[in-house]
Enzyme design. Structure first.
Site, PDB file in Angstrom:
ATOM      1  N   ASN A 209     -10.961  69.373  45.132  1.00  0.00           N
ATOM      2  CA  ASN A 209      -9.788  69.923  45.822  1.00  0.00           C
ATOM      3  C   ASN A 209     -10.260  70.886  46.904  1.00  0.00           C
ATOM      4  O   ASN A 209     -11.451  71.142  47.026  1.00  0.00           O
ATOM      5  CB  ASN A 209      -8.838  70.582  44.815  1.00  0.00           C
ATOM      6  CG  ASN A 209      -9.496  71.754  44.122  1.00  0.00           C
ATOM      7  OD1 ASN A 209      -9.790  72.770  44.734  1.00  0.00           O
ATOM      8  ND2 ASN A 209      -9.770  71.593  42.828  1.00  0.00           N
ATOM      9  N   ASP A 278      -6.816  69.017  36.902  1.00  0.00           N
ATOM     10  CA  ASP A 278      -5.969  68.723  35.732  1.00  0.00           C
ATOM     11  C   ASP A 278      -6.373  67.398  35.093  1.00  0.00           C
ATOM     12  O   ASP A 278      -6.086  67.150  33.928  1.00  0.00           O
ATOM     13  CB  ASP A 278      -4.502  68.656  36.152  1.00  0.00           C
ATOM     14  CG  ASP A 278      -3.976  70.028  36.531  1.00  0.00           C
ATOM     15  OD1 ASP A 278      -4.356  71.000  35.847  1.00  0.00           O
ATOM     16  OD2 ASP A 278      -3.211  70.132  37.511  1.00  0.00           O
ATOM     17  N   LYS A 288     -23.915  53.808  41.392  1.00  0.00           N
ATOM     18  CA  LYS A 288     -22.940  53.988  42.474  1.00  0.00           C
ATOM     19  C   LYS A 288     -21.929  52.839  42.467  1.00  0.00           C
ATOM     20  O   LYS A 288     -22.318  51.675  42.385  1.00  0.00           O
ATOM     21  CB  LYS A 288     -23.691  54.035  43.810  1.00  0.00           C
ATOM     22  CG  LYS A 288     -22.813  54.436  44.956  1.00  0.00           C
ATOM     23  CD  LYS A 288     -23.589  54.483  46.256  1.00  0.00           C
ATOM     24  CE  LYS A 288     -22.609  54.538  47.403  1.00  0.00           C
ATOM     25  NZ  LYS A 288     -23.138  54.018  48.632  1.00  0.00           N
ATOM     26  N   PHE A 321      -3.016  82.068  38.494  1.00  0.00           N
ATOM     27  CA  PHE A 321      -2.534  81.823  39.851  1.00  0.00           C
ATOM     28  C   PHE A 321      -1.617  80.607  39.822  1.00  0.00           C
ATOM     29  O   PHE A 321      -1.836  79.690  39.021  1.00  0.00           O
ATOM     30  CB  PHE A 321      -3.708  81.564  40.808  1.00  0.00           C
ATOM     31  CG  PHE A 321      -4.260  82.830  41.392  1.00  0.00           C
ATOM     32  CD1 PHE A 321      -5.023  83.684  40.620  1.00  0.00           C
ATOM     33  CD2 PHE A 321      -3.996  83.181  42.714  1.00  0.00           C
ATOM     34  CE1 PHE A 321      -5.517  84.869  41.149  1.00  0.00           C
ATOM     35  CE2 PHE A 321      -4.496  84.361  43.252  1.00  0.00           C
ATOM     36  CZ  PHE A 321      -5.250  85.208  42.473  1.00  0.00           C
ATOM     37  N   LYS A 335       5.317  78.920  34.695  1.00  0.00           N
ATOM     38  CA  LYS A 335       3.901  78.912  34.268  1.00  0.00           C
ATOM     39  C   LYS A 335       3.562  80.184  33.488  1.00  0.00           C
ATOM     40  O   LYS A 335       2.812  80.144  32.514  1.00  0.00           O
ATOM     41  CB  LYS A 335       2.975  78.798  35.482  1.00  0.00           C
ATOM     42  CG  LYS A 335       2.891  77.367  35.987  1.00  0.00           C
ATOM     43  CD  LYS A 335       1.988  77.219  37.195  1.00  0.00           C
ATOM     44  CE  LYS A 335       2.193  75.823  37.788  1.00  0.00           C
ATOM     45  NZ  LYS A 335       1.551  75.654  39.079  1.00  0.00           N
ATOM     46  N   LYS A 339       2.275  79.576  29.756  1.00  0.00           N
ATOM     47  CA  LYS A 339       0.876  79.879  29.443  1.00  0.00           C
ATOM     48  C   LYS A 339       0.721  81.212  28.714  1.00  0.00           C
ATOM     49  O   LYS A 339      -0.397  81.627  28.413  1.00  0.00           O
ATOM     50  CB  LYS A 339       0.036  79.833  30.736  1.00  0.00           C
ATOM     51  CG  LYS A 339       0.157  78.468  31.454  1.00  0.00           C
ATOM     52  CD  LYS A 339      -0.932  78.208  32.467  1.00  0.00           C
ATOM     53  CE  LYS A 339      -0.652  76.886  33.194  1.00  0.00           C
ATOM     54  NZ  LYS A 339      -1.804  76.300  33.854  1.00  0.00           N
TER      55      LYS A 339
HETATM   56  N1  CTP Z   1      -5.595  76.244  35.082  1.00  0.00           N
HETATM   57  C1  CTP Z   1      -6.482  76.205  34.023  1.00  0.00           C
HETATM   58  N2  CTP Z   1      -6.930  75.008  33.544  1.00  0.00           N
HETATM   59  C2  CTP Z   1      -6.489  73.852  34.077  1.00  0.00           C
HETATM   60  C3  CTP Z   1      -5.568  73.881  35.152  1.00  0.00           C
HETATM   61  C4  CTP Z   1      -5.147  75.097  35.632  1.00  0.00           C
HETATM   62  O1  CTP Z   1      -6.873  77.271  33.516  1.00  0.00           O
HETATM   63  N3  CTP Z   1      -6.953  72.714  33.597  1.00  0.00           N
HETATM   64  C5  CTP Z   1      -5.134  77.544  35.583  1.00  0.00           C
HETATM   65  C6  CTP Z   1      -5.475  77.833  37.034  1.00  0.00           C
HETATM   66  O2  CTP Z   1      -6.722  78.457  37.169  1.00  0.00           O
HETATM   67  C7  CTP Z   1      -4.334  78.750  37.465  1.00  0.00           C
HETATM   68  C8  CTP Z   1      -3.168  78.300  36.600  1.00  0.00           C
HETATM   69  O3  CTP Z   1      -3.743  77.565  35.528  1.00  0.00           O
HETATM   70  O4  CTP Z   1      -4.596  80.092  37.167  1.00  0.00           O
HETATM   71  C9  CTP Z   1      -2.153  77.450  37.285  1.00  0.00           C
HETATM   72  O5  CTP Z   1      -2.752  76.380  37.908  1.00  0.00           O
HETATM   73  P1  CTP Z   1      -1.909  75.317  38.742  1.00  0.00           P
HETATM   74  O6  CTP Z   1      -2.816  74.220  39.162  1.00  0.00           O
HETATM   75  O7  CTP Z   1      -1.089  76.001  39.780  1.00  0.00           O
HETATM   76  O8  CTP Z   1      -0.891  74.814  37.681  1.00  0.00           O
HETATM   77  P2  CTP Z   1      -0.973  73.763  36.555  1.00  0.00           P
HETATM   78  O9  CTP Z   1      -0.920  74.487  35.259  1.00  0.00           O
HETATM   79  O10 CTP Z   1      -2.127  72.846  36.748  1.00  0.00           O
HETATM   80  O11 CTP Z   1       0.425  73.018  36.731  1.00  0.00           O
HETATM   81  P3  CTP Z   1       0.907  71.962  37.834  1.00  0.00           P
HETATM   82  O12 CTP Z   1      -0.239  71.059  38.098  1.00  0.00           O
HETATM   83  O13 CTP Z   1       2.045  71.311  37.145  1.00  0.00           O
HETATM   84  O14 CTP Z   1       1.338  72.762  39.039  1.00  0.00           O
END
Ligand code: CTP
Length: 395
Positions: A209, A278, A288, A321, A335, A339
């Site tokens: 990303n 995620d 490869k 975040f 969130k 969480k």
């Molecule tokens: N985070 C985490 N572990 C993951 C994904 C996210 O600890 N596997 C944490 C990120 O570091 C951030 C928070 O969760 O502090 C929110 O991340 P974000 O990507 O905005 O949200 P998601 O929980 O992934 O939800 P969505 O994809 O539905 O927006």
């Protein structure tokens, strides 16, 4: 960013004196009023004229020279300074201040100031490790003087080791962090994650990303400046290591998860600023992947690190975040609840001039009973605001 701030820079006689030129130039660009005091030895390495040209102010070397104004110069600069940086700081200057010796313009002004004083030592590795130098540093730290840790690497004397002046960008970032922040996290352990994880598809490709890691790195700098013991778990970035911070490099979401839980128990504050994937490929191709075979990706969920931390939470303070492109506040609040964390920092990633890869950010700091909007500012300033909110809940 530093408009109305006066920064006095002391330059001592080490080869790294040339790097201070860029420190002065960068601080000027940030809007600070910069004054330079050099030791006699420093003038053997760099001409005062060069510092004068970059700082747009007269450079002071000699205590007994005709004064430029009717002020007693060392007293007037000592009083004017918002922060005093000595870079490079030789063992000699550190030793003098630690033992109350003021025998030239620089040591006199350092001793006369009530401003925060930051030393950025640079010297030969053996000299740095010399127990007398180390005792002097410990003594100065106990007296409230701040330090920017030297880097490891190739030293001008031909040896390798700890003793290099960090890159000017890093010296400036640490100095500004010290300038912005009060010392209110002494004795606290803070863990911060940063950067975007990379999930391997085959030996050359990954799913990633666009996170630059900047927000997490600035949080680490501010936590350090506030006196915390900081561990930074970083996915790949192109950023300089924040000075004085323990850094652990990881690539994947799984590695980040393992490392966070390795250090989690001992932390007072954990901030998940990383953009953690995620989803990750179900399997990694050994060779490869060839385009002729076509490609379908089978993905599986990674562990939500923050959610797991929230579920196992004790006294620890947890900050997440929420990078959102729509319904910023609503999504972030969800969130926060889901969480089970204490704060969520919401930022709108659709804004062009803030967020991912930018030096600026604009966020809302949300807790269960409050919402604080932070107007567009540098990520370092935003990091400072985040810690100010966190610190309020610690007392
Ligand atoms: N985070 C985490 N572990 C993951 C994904 C996210 O600890 N596997 C944490 C990120 O570091 C951030 C928070 O969760 O502090 C929110 O991340 P974000 O990507 O905005 O949200 P998601 O929980 O992934 O939800 P969505 O994809 O539905 O927006």
């Amino acid at each position: 960013m530093l408009k109305d701030k006066t920064i006095v820079i002391g330059v001592t006689g080490g080869i790294a004196a040339y790097k201070s030129l860029e420190v002065v130039s960068r601080l000027k660009k940030l809007g600070a009023n910069v004054h330079v005091i050099m030791t006699e030895a420093a003038t053997k390495f760099v001409q005062p004229l060069t510092f004068r040209s970059l700082s747009h102010n007269p450079v002071i070397v000699d205590m007994f020279a005709e004064p430029q104004s009717w002020d007693v110069e060392h007293i007037s600069l000592a009083e004017k300074a918002d922060i005093f940086l000595v870079a490079p700081a030789t063992a000699n200057l550190i030793g003098k201040v630690a033992n109350g010796i003021a025998d030239d313009m620089l040591s006199t002004t350092v001793m006369a100031t009530k401003a925060k004083v930051v030393f950025s030592p640079a010297m030969n590795v053996n000299m740095y490790q010399n127990s007398i130098v180390q005792k002097n540093i410990i003594k100065l730290k106990e007296e409230g003087y701040r330090f920017i840790e030297p880097d490891k690497g190739y030293l001008a004397c031909g040896t390798e080791g700890k003793g290099r002046l960090p890159e000017p960008e890093e010296v400036v970032a640490s100095t500004v962090s010290y300038l912005l922040s009060p010392c209110d996290l002494i004795g606290k352990k803070v863990l911060i994650t940063a950067g975007g994880t990379q999930e391997d598809l085959d030996p050359v490709r990954y799913l990633g990303n666009r996170s630059s890691g900047k927000m997490g790195y600035e949080l680490a700098r501010i936590a350090k400046a506030r006196g915390a013991n900081v561990t930074l778990i970083s996915a790949p970035t192109h950023l300089n290591k924040p000075s004085g911070v323990k850094i652990i490099k990881v690539r994947t979401a799984e590695e980040m998860y393992q490392q966070v839980f390795r250090y989690q128990a001992e932390q007072d504050i954990i901030i998940m600023a990383a953009a953690v994937a995620d989803y990750t490929p179900q399997s990694i191709a050994e060779n490869k992947i060839k385009k002729s075979n076509g490609l379908t990706l089978e993905l599986e969920r990674t562990t939500d690190i923050l959610e797991k931390l929230g579920n196992e939470k004790g006294e620890q303070l947890l900050v997440g975040f929420a990078a959102e492109s729509n319904n910023l506040i609503e999504n972030a609040q969800q969130k926060l609840k889901k969480k089970k964390i204490d704060f969520i920092v919401a930022n709108d990633i659709s804004a062009r001039d803030t967020g991912f890869a930018s030096d600026f950010n604009k966020v809302v700091i949300i807790s269960t009973d409050d919402q604080i909007e932070v107007a567009k500012a540098t990520k370092l300033e935003v990091a400072d605001r985040i810690f100010s909110e966190i610190a309020k809940t610690l007392v």
